[in-house]
Design a protein around this motif. Structure first.
Motif, short mmCIF file in Angstrom:
data_model
loop_
_atom_site.label_atom_id
_atom_site.label_comp_id
_atom_site.label_asym_id
_atom_site.label_seq_id
_atom_site.Cartn_x
_atom_site.Cartn_y
_atom_site.Cartn_z
N LYS A 1 41.60 -26.25 -22.63
CA LYS A 1 42.82 -25.74 -23.27
C LYS A 1 43.79 -25.29 -22.18
N ALA A 2 45.01 -24.95 -22.61
CA ALA A 2 46.01 -24.45 -21.68
C ALA A 2 46.68 -23.21 -22.27
N GLU A 3 46.86 -22.20 -21.43
CA GLU A 3 47.68 -21.05 -21.81
C GLU A 3 49.12 -21.38 -21.39
N VAL A 4 50.05 -21.25 -22.33
CA VAL A 4 51.43 -21.65 -22.08
C VAL A 4 52.40 -20.54 -22.46
N VAL A 5 53.35 -20.28 -21.56
CA VAL A 5 54.45 -19.37 -21.89
C VAL A 5 55.74 -20.00 -21.38
N LYS A 6 56.79 -19.92 -22.18
CA LYS A 6 58.09 -20.44 -21.76
C LYS A 6 58.66 -19.55 -20.66
N TYR A 7 59.33 -20.17 -19.71
CA TYR A 7 59.92 -19.43 -18.59
C TYR A 7 60.83 -18.31 -19.09
N ASP A 8 61.73 -18.63 -20.00
CA ASP A 8 62.69 -17.62 -20.50
C ASP A 8 61.98 -16.47 -21.20
N ASP A 9 60.92 -16.79 -21.93
CA ASP A 9 60.15 -15.74 -22.63
C ASP A 9 59.46 -14.81 -21.63
N LEU A 10 58.94 -15.39 -20.54
CA LEU A 10 58.26 -14.59 -19.53
C LEU A 10 59.25 -13.66 -18.82
N ILE A 11 60.40 -14.19 -18.47
CA ILE A 11 61.42 -13.39 -17.77
C ILE A 11 61.90 -12.24 -18.67
N GLU A 12 62.10 -12.56 -19.93
CA GLU A 12 62.55 -11.54 -20.88
C GLU A 12 61.50 -10.44 -21.07
N ALA A 13 60.22 -10.83 -21.06
CA ALA A 13 59.13 -9.86 -21.24
C ALA A 13 58.91 -9.02 -19.99
N GLY A 14 59.22 -9.58 -18.82
CA GLY A 14 59.08 -8.82 -17.57
C GLY A 14 57.76 -8.99 -16.86
N SER A 15 56.73 -9.43 -17.58
CA SER A 15 55.43 -9.70 -16.96
C SER A 15 54.61 -10.56 -17.92
N TYR A 16 53.54 -11.16 -17.36
CA TYR A 16 52.69 -12.03 -18.17
C TYR A 16 51.98 -11.24 -19.26
N ASN A 17 51.48 -10.04 -18.90
CA ASN A 17 50.78 -9.20 -19.89
C ASN A 17 51.69 -8.79 -21.03
N ASN A 18 52.96 -8.44 -20.69
CA ASN A 18 53.94 -8.08 -21.74
C ASN A 18 54.21 -9.28 -22.65
N ALA A 19 54.32 -10.46 -22.03
CA ALA A 19 54.57 -11.67 -22.81
C ALA A 19 53.40 -11.94 -23.76
N ARG A 20 52.19 -11.70 -23.28
CA ARG A 20 51.01 -11.89 -24.11
C ARG A 20 51.02 -10.91 -25.30
N GLU A 21 51.35 -9.64 -25.02
CA GLU A 21 51.39 -8.62 -26.07
C GLU A 21 52.43 -8.95 -27.14
N LYS A 22 53.52 -9.58 -26.71
CA LYS A 22 54.58 -9.95 -27.65
C LYS A 22 54.29 -11.27 -28.37
N GLY A 23 53.14 -11.85 -28.08
CA GLY A 23 52.77 -13.09 -28.76
C GLY A 23 53.46 -14.32 -28.23
N LYS A 24 53.98 -14.23 -27.00
CA LYS A 24 54.71 -15.36 -26.41
C LYS A 24 53.79 -16.31 -25.63
N VAL A 25 52.57 -15.87 -25.34
CA VAL A 25 51.61 -16.74 -24.65
C VAL A 25 50.79 -17.48 -25.70
N ARG A 26 50.84 -18.80 -25.66
CA ARG A 26 50.16 -19.61 -26.68
C ARG A 26 48.96 -20.34 -26.07
N ILE A 27 48.01 -20.67 -26.90
CA ILE A 27 46.88 -21.52 -26.51
C ILE A 27 47.14 -22.91 -27.07
N GLU A 28 47.18 -23.90 -26.20
CA GLU A 28 47.47 -25.26 -26.63
C GLU A 28 46.32 -26.19 -26.26
N GLY A 29 46.14 -27.22 -27.06
CA GLY A 29 45.05 -28.19 -26.85
C GLY A 29 45.52 -29.47 -26.19
N LYS A 30 44.66 -30.50 -26.31
CA LYS A 30 44.89 -31.74 -25.56
C LYS A 30 46.08 -32.56 -26.07
#
Length: 364
Positions: free
Chosen positions: A319-348
């Motif tokens: 699988k792949a963990e995916v976050v959009k660049y703009d969403d990450l910058i807006e959240a300020g960190s990867y953990n914040n982006a994850r908490e806001k539900g911006k980090v997705r799990i995607e398949g093949k």
């Protein structure tokens, strides 16, 4: 990605190569100055990498890169071995796309191998040599398969129909890339021939210093029209000025560009046109060790994108963990982006998008 820089002698080809690679390839006012191809690797500017590097306090930043190859000047008769023709054709066969430099300025002090300035004639001289080389390749293959098709071999019949279509176009003086095949299997067969005129082309109109700011002179207009008819890209720039800019420091360069009204460097224009023509984009990986851009074709699925990093990533893709660049910058960190539900799990089956920041999970 490898791009071959081609053009008739004395059109500004090596001057442009020097400018875009700062590699100092020899450039002089006589034909065949370039005999062996000069190679320069340039970084693809991507401001997103610098932003991510600050966010992650990264030790290393690795941008995407393009390899430019300055290929020997060509003359009529190259397909029959005239001049440096055989070397030219073998070098051009190895590149992914062609940057065809065309002279679009008048200057009596610079020798013109054909006496007058005529960009369409110059384009067609090189295109004709490539067409003749392809016609020889296609004709030999056609003659061989014709005998097999006569005894009823089905695969030969299919390939023969494709070859006939290509042969007809080449005999009419058209490049193979102008022949469209909608069936994916047919296109794979065409690709297996490694024809020179199927390669995507960017026409680079080399203008004079006096035309900067008014880049569509009469010569450039003709080139744009020609390119449009065969689905190619066109950019206009002054190779001489581009080379002079590389000799200045950053502040002086920006000041000089502003004075001349140059909004975008020749390299930036060429990179943009290359990505557009080849249907490319970048996804990103980020961490404390490295921030990096990876070049892939649009429409690439997650496992194949992972394979750009290492073949094991593709083979054992989970699988792949995916976050959009703009969403990450807006959240300020990867953990914040994850908490806001911006980090997705995607398949093949996930189709990677430009600017996706990805973390792959795999098992081999």
């Amino acid at each position: 990605m490898k791009i071959g820089v081609v053009g008739l002698p004395n059109v500004g080809k090596s001057t442009l190569f020097n400018a875009i690679t700062e590699a100092g390839a020899e450039s002089a006012n006589y034909p065949f100055c370039t005999i062996e191809p000069n190679v320069g690797v340039v970084d693809v500017k991507d401001e997103r990498l610098n932003v991510l590097a600050k966010m992650y306090n990264t030790k290393k930043v690795t941008p995407a890169s393009i390899e430019f190859v300055d290929i020997a000047g060509l003359v009529a008769g190259a397909s029959k071995g005239e001049g440096l023709g055989n070397k030219f054709l073998s070098h051009i066969r190895e590149v992914d796309a062609i940057c065809h430099v065309v002279r679009c300025f008048d200057d009596p002090n610079i020798i013109n191998v054909n006496a007058t300035v005529d960009p369409i004639r110059d384009i067609e001289i090189i295109n004709l040599e490539l067409i003749l080389s392809d016609l020889d390749t296609v004709s030999k293959r056609y003659d061989k398969l014709y005998k097999l098709a006569r005894v009823g071999e089905k695969q030969s019949e299919k390939e023969l129909a494709i070859l006939l279509k290509l042969k007809t176009a080449l005999e009419e003086g058209k490049c193979a890339r102008t022949v469209k095949f909608t069936d994916e299997e047919d296109q794979k067969i065409v690709n297996s021939f490694f024809l020179l005129t199927t390669k995507p082309v960017i026409y680079c109109a080399n203008i004079s210093e006096n035309d900067i700011g008014n880049e569509d002179n009469e010569y450039v207009k003709k080139v744009r029209e020609y390119a449009k008819n065969e689905g190619a890209e066109t950019i206009a720039l002054c190779a001489k000025i581009e080379e002079e800019l590389t000799k200045l420091d950053k502040d002086e360069r920006e000041m000089f560009k502003e004075e001349l009204g140059i909004k975008e460097s020749g390299l930036d224009k060429l990179v943009t046109a290359s990505y557009s023509l080849l249907g490319l984009m970048s996804y990103l990986t980020a961490g404390e060790t490295e921030v990096r851009a990876w070049t892939i074709k649009k429409g690439t699925k997650a496992p194949q994108a992972a394979g750009k990093i290492h073949t094991d990533f593709e083979k054992g893709f989970i699988k792949a963990e995916v976050v959009k660049y703009d969403d990450l910058i807006e959240a300020g960190s990867y953990n914040n982006a994850r908490e806001k539900g911006k980090v997705r799990i995607e398949g093949k089956d996930y189709i990677v998008e430009d600017g996706d920041i990805m973390l792959f999970r795999f098992n081999v």
